[in-house]
Design an enzyme around this catalytic site. Structure first.
Site, short mmCIF file in Angstrom:
data_model
loop_
_atom_site.label_atom_id
_atom_site.label_comp_id
_atom_site.label_asym_id
_atom_site.label_seq_id
_atom_site.Cartn_x
_atom_site.Cartn_y
_atom_site.Cartn_z
CB ALA A 88 -0.88 0.01 1.24
CG ASP A 89 0.26 4.36 -2.93
OD1 ASP A 89 0.34 4.94 -4.03
OD2 ASP A 89 -0.82 4.03 -2.41
CB SER A 90 1.06 7.90 1.15
OG SER A 90 1.37 8.34 -0.15
CG ASP A 92 -3.22 1.95 -1.98
OD1 ASP A 92 -2.22 1.42 -2.49
OD2 ASP A 92 -4.24 2.26 -2.61
#
Lengths: 136, 87
Positions: A88-90, A92
């Site tokens: 997950a990136d920021s 997400d």
């Protein structure tokens, strides 16, 4: 008792226990201000400690994370899994926090939301906010 | 100078504002559009483009907030079928 808590916070317990002391030990350092509040509220109630998150909360958080990140059913989700490790990136993470807010009907502050990196932290924050809400 | 934290909080503000719409359709659209918009510009490297996108986002935030007030004045009378739980 307060001094005991500050010294115990520097240790990280390896596994999830149901005993009182190890649940206190599990609190990460960044949550130090919240843990003092927990101590004050726990002195007038029941045996179950109010600081650490309940397993069903952790389970609900894991379900939401799994759904948001579209993980397959067999990826192991422990309480300590980091969102970034799950891919997950920021953005997400923002979406996950929003979904958690809607599910548990809480409102997460900006500063708190920036600090959430693992499932356990999210569950702890939810428990904390759910407790404070009826008092307000 | 726009940093990552500002972008993330702009995203959060937009999502929060979009949640307040009484109409299911526009609510879902707002959420979908903000996430798509931010994901589309996720990999921008040129800082002036990042600033442009951020300013655009701020304008959209104003629009969303203004429209929330308008929509709240005329809430829909019935629930949208998508909002009903399956029985």
């Amino acid at each position: 008792m307060a001094s005991l808590s500050t010294s115990s916070l520097s240790f990280k317990a390896p596994s999830i226990q149901s005993t009182r002391t190890s649940q206190v030990l599990r609190k990460p350092l960044s949550f130090k201000p919240i843990s003092f509040g927990c101590f004050q509220s726990s002195k007038n109630l029941r045996l179950q400690i109010s600081c650490a998150a309940k397993p069903e909360t952790v389970q609900k958080v894991s379900d939401i994370v799994r759904e948001q990140l579209a993980l397959s059913a067999d990826t192991a989700l422990t309480a300590e899994s980091k969102f970034s490790a799950l891919g997950a990136d920021s953005l997400d993470t923002v979406e996950i926090v929003m979904a958690l807010e809607e599910k548990f009907n809480i409102s997460v502050e900006e500063a708190d939301a920036q600090n959430i990196t693992t499932i356990q932290e999210a569950a702890d924050l939810i428990e904390d906010l759910a407790q404070k809400k009826p008092a307000a | 100078m726009v940093d990552k934290g500002q972008v993330i909080s702009l995203c959060r503000f937009l999502l929060r504002a979009g949640r307040q719409y009484p109409d299911y359709n526009i609510r879902e659209y707002a959420k979908r559009r903000t996430l798509d918009g931010f994901r589309m510009n996720k990999n921008l490297t040129d800082h002036s483009k990042v600033v442009d996108a951020y300013v655009e986002g701020k304008k959209q935030l104003e629009v969303v907030e203004r429209l929330v007030k308008v929509y709240l004045a005329y809430p829909p009378k019935t629930k949208n079928i998508m909002e009903l739980k399956l029985q």
